[in-house]
Design a protein around this motif. Structure first.
Motif: not given
Lengths: 657, 159
Positions: B1-21
């Motif tokens: 489950m912990k791994q899953n959570k970090s995947v989601w965190l990564l996804m949100f960061l990625l989306v945030g970064l791409l949106l900012a660009i």
């Protein structure tokens, strides 16, 4: 000729009177029959429904006959009839002005009344059905009366008129005039059926879920036609009006959008009531709002109080519709208050992370959406009344305020379809949203790679990806389990509708943000370039017929095909109508208009070129919405919550439904 | 489950970064025509019923389009200045977006107020739901359910 014309007017008027009397007696028979429990009286209701329908069909046929034979003794034919109108447009001319459109309303409403009557024929002894018929009949009587008195299409015209101007040029240059108004009216008028059942449920006190299940398909039918009618209107605007847009936020467009918004809220929140018994007051209020908004919309746009391109000339129907609107509201609010204790819902929402909570949030957003559209539409009236000053509220205002609402709705569409009823855990949500989330990231990366920019459109594309992933997940799970039957039924059909909505949202996001335009002065033989496309003028030609003179510029786009944007002058009315020419493709449309002033046989022409990305997806999305609505109307394999057996094996997949 | 959570965190960061660009970069330069279109779609045609200058084919609308085009091509005024200029010449009713002053500001503030009020309703509905946790079923409740189950199973076997 004149002698027979008088006959047409008299027959038509008499038929309207017969219809009115039939509807009044029908309502009377339904009410007295069910109150005194007399089956013989109740049996009369269907006869009166047949009578009213026959009268409406007759009156409409008389009007068509008068229009086809160019019977200029009628004022209405003088207004919109002309010997030079081609037959098809002449047929449609009947609904091209106020009186005829009310007559079409009468025709469609009487059809609905008869259909409901036929559908309920075996259950007419039940008080709910009888009261619903009574409400339908009363509304029908009102429209017969409006058509008989203030909007009389059979009024005699000035003597000696031998020809008329014909319908508005915009209503005689595209085949859609045959389809858009009747289809829109099928939706607009169709909301009367669920409204009638809601009022009947209040009157009889049978506010349980029975009447909802019974009218589900009628609501869906009306909603589907309203959706399709609005979409056809957009297509018409795009193909005919020559400003390259699909939606102008014109008051008449808003009048058709408002009941669509509340109706969409209703077909979602009704699921919560069916499933959990909650939101009873809210659902009835939504139906009342939807129906009364059709009446208010008709008042606003047909009484001359608001300026609109669609508005017909001023007439005296304003007071009628406003009074009817007031009566509908007062009666409904009184009934809801009276039945307040019966309407109290038994259930509560267990968790904000549940299907019913998502539906509630959806309804809140739709309510705000409807409020914004209504406020913007009537705001000029408010300012004029208070400060005696003219202002306008137009498209940019609506665009600015509805884009955030649209993005919020897309967010809900991403999460809600994977939420189970009652309560979801964070883990369930994470598992179920995993692939949809990747779809969203893929959409975002793809749109960035294609050069997209700006926060609002990028959010739209990303959320479009997530929500289509969520919708596809439902469809895939259902088809894997049930084969092709998995496409049928409310939940699955609903997801196909969602896919259509997402396509439309993405198309609107792209076309509103990335359209480009340029005016080009073309000279024959020298191609001009814009946005990577070449435009070469061949010549400017003139085409005449007995109602118009049309000047066309023939332009070769990208050395492939010839397009002919035109300006047509309708000589009888003295109005210029531009006709665009569109090169459509899945990625982007090239939209050409001819700019005035124009001269025939000239070697120069000024054209305006619009590059409109993704417009075609609006029409594909509409197709998906229509298909999904049809699929949703078929009975799916549904568990009955009242049957204890249906709760036997709670698997995770079942929860997904 | 912990791994899953970090995947989601990564996804949100990625989306945030791409949106900012994506949000900060701008597309290809606006043409003059794009400016003209955006200005004229904010102006109401003074002689027609409810159409913008951009949409309308009326003579007055064409005249305003030409004036806007002239001012855009000289390039000295910003979009807002051009709109204000047209407003001064024709009066407030040519603005399709009401100003946020005086009574007109209601058209902006009321939607925001309606959103806040409905969000408050929503939050109240949710918080009430949390307080009213349904109580656990009593022994009698379970008995009723059992009985209903048995009956309906028997019924479905019969049919």
């Amino acid at each position: 000729m004149l002698a027979s014309a008088g006959v047409a007017g008299t027959i038509g008027r008499a038929l309207l009177l017969v219809g009115f009397v039939g509807a009044v007696f029908g309502a009377f028979a339904a009410i007295t029959g069910v109150r005194n429990n007399e089956p013989r009286v109740i049996r009369l209701v269907s006869r009166f429904a047949v009578l009213a329908f026959a009268a409406a069909v007759g009156a409409f046929a008389v009007m068509e006959y008068a229009m086809i034979t160019r019977d200029f003794s009628l004022a209405y034919v003088q207004k919109v009839g002309s010997w030079s109108t081609p037959p098809l447009y002449n047929f449609a001319a009947v609904w091209s002005a106020l009186e005829g459109s009310i007559l079409m309303w009468v025709l469609i409403l009487s059809g609905y009344t008869l259909a409901v009557c036929f559908w309920m024929r075996k259950r007419m002894n039940e008080s709910l059905a009888a009261w619903a018929m009574a409400v339908m009949m009363i509304v029908l009587a009102f429209f017969f009366l409006v058509s008989f008195v203030p909007a009389n299409p059979f009024a005699a015209g000035a003597p000696g008129v031998l020809d008329g101007p014909g319908p508005n040029p915009l209503l005689q240059n595209h085949i859609l005039v045959m389809f858009h108004p009747p289809i829109l009216y099928l939706g607009y008028v169709g909301v009367t059926v669920p409204f009638a059942f809601a009022i009947a449920a209040l009157v009889t006190g049978r506010v349980g879920e029975g009447w909802l299940l019974a009218t589900r398909r009628w609501s869906l039918f009306a909603w589907g036609f309203l959706t399709f009618g609005i979409a056809l209107g957009s297509w018409w605007s795009y193909e005919v009006l020559g400003w390259s847009g699909v939606w102008a936020w014109d008051p008449v467009e808003n009048a058709s959008l408002l009941p669509w918004i509340t109706g969409t809220a209703y077909i979602h929140s009704v699921l919560v009531q069916e499933r959990r018994g909650m939101l009873r007051v809210w659902n009835i209020s939504l139906l009342v709002a939807t129906f009364s908004l059709t009446i208010l919309g008709t008042f606003l746009t047909r009484s001359g109080v608001l300026n609109s391109v669609h508005a017909f000339s001023e007439s005296g129907i304003g007071a009628w519709f406003l009074s009817f609107f007031a009566v509908v509201l007062i009666v409904s609010v009184f009934l809801i208050g009276w039945r307040g204790d019966k309407l109290r819902s038994p259930g509560i929402i267990d968790s904000p992370l549940s299907r019913e909570a998502a539906f509630l949030a959806n309804n809140v957003l739709f309510a705000v959406f409807a409020f914004i559209v209504l406020l913007g539409t009537v705001f000029p009236l408010i300012i004029e009344a208070l400060q005696d000053r003219q202002i306008a509220v137009g498209a940019p205002f609506f665009d600015r305020l509805t884009v955030p609402i649209g993005i919020a709705l897309l967010t809900l569409m991403s999460i809600a379809p994977v939420l189970p009823w009652r309560k979801a855990s964070a883990e369930t949500l994470q598992t179920r949203l995993f692939w949809p989330a990747w779809c969203g990231i893929a959409a975002l990366v793809a749109s960035l790679a294609l050069g997209a920019y700006g926060l609002a459109p990028l959010l739209t594309f990303t959320l479009g990806g997530v929500s289509s992933g969520a919708a596809m997940r439902q469809v895939v799970l259902a088809t894997r389990r049930q084969g092709l039957r998995g496409l049928v039924g409310r939940a699955n059909g609903g997801m196909i509708v969602h896919l259509g909505v997402i396509m439309i949202a993405v198309a609107l996001g792209a076309s509103n943000s990335y359209s480009k335009s340029q005016e080009l002065s073309l000279v024959t033989g020298t191609p001009a370039f814009f946005a990577g496309h070449s435009f070469e003028l061949i010549d400017v030609i003139e085409v005449r017929d007995d109602r118009s003179i049309s000047v066309k510029a023939r332009v070769i786009v990208d050395r492939e095909k010839t397009y002919e944007p035109a300006i047509t002058k309708y000589t009888r009315i003295g109005m210029n109508v531009g006709t665009p020419s569109v090169k459509a493709s899945l990625t982007s449309d090239i939209y050409l208009t001819l700019e005035p002033p124009v001269r025939q046989n000239s070697s120069t022409a000024r054209i305006k070129v619009f590059i409109k990305p993704m417009i075609t997806w609006l029409w594909i999305g509409t197709g998906f919405m229509a298909l999904g609505t049809v699929l949703a109307a078929f009975p799916g394999r549904r568990r009955r919550p009242t049957e204890a057996t249906s709760a036997l094996v709670p698997t995770s997949e079942q929860n997904a439904l | 489950m912990k791994q899953n959570k970090s995947v989601w965190l990564l996804m949100f960061l990625l989306v945030g970064l791409l949106l900012a660009i994506g949000a900060t970069r701008s597309g290809s330069a606006k043409t003059q025509q794009d400016r003209i279109d955006s200005i004229t779609s904010n102006l109401a045609c003074p002689t027609c019923s409810g159409e913008s200058v951009f949409v309308s084919q009326a003579v007055a609308a064409q005249a305003i389009r030409l004036e806007v085009a002239r001012q855009v091509s000289t390039g000295t005024r910003t979009d807002d200045e051009i709109i204000s200029y047209i407003e001064q010449r024709f009066g407030g009713q040519v603005l399709l977006v009401p100003r946020a002053t005086g009574l007109d500001s209601l058209v902006w503030s009321l939607p925001v107020a309606s959103l806040i009020i409905s969000l408050w309703f929503l939050i109240r509905a949710f918080s009430r739901s949390r307080k009213n946790k349904p109580s656990a079923p009593s022994a009698q409740d379970e008995k009723i359910v059992e009985q209903a189950l048995a009956e309906s199973i028997a019924k479905s076997r019969q049919s």
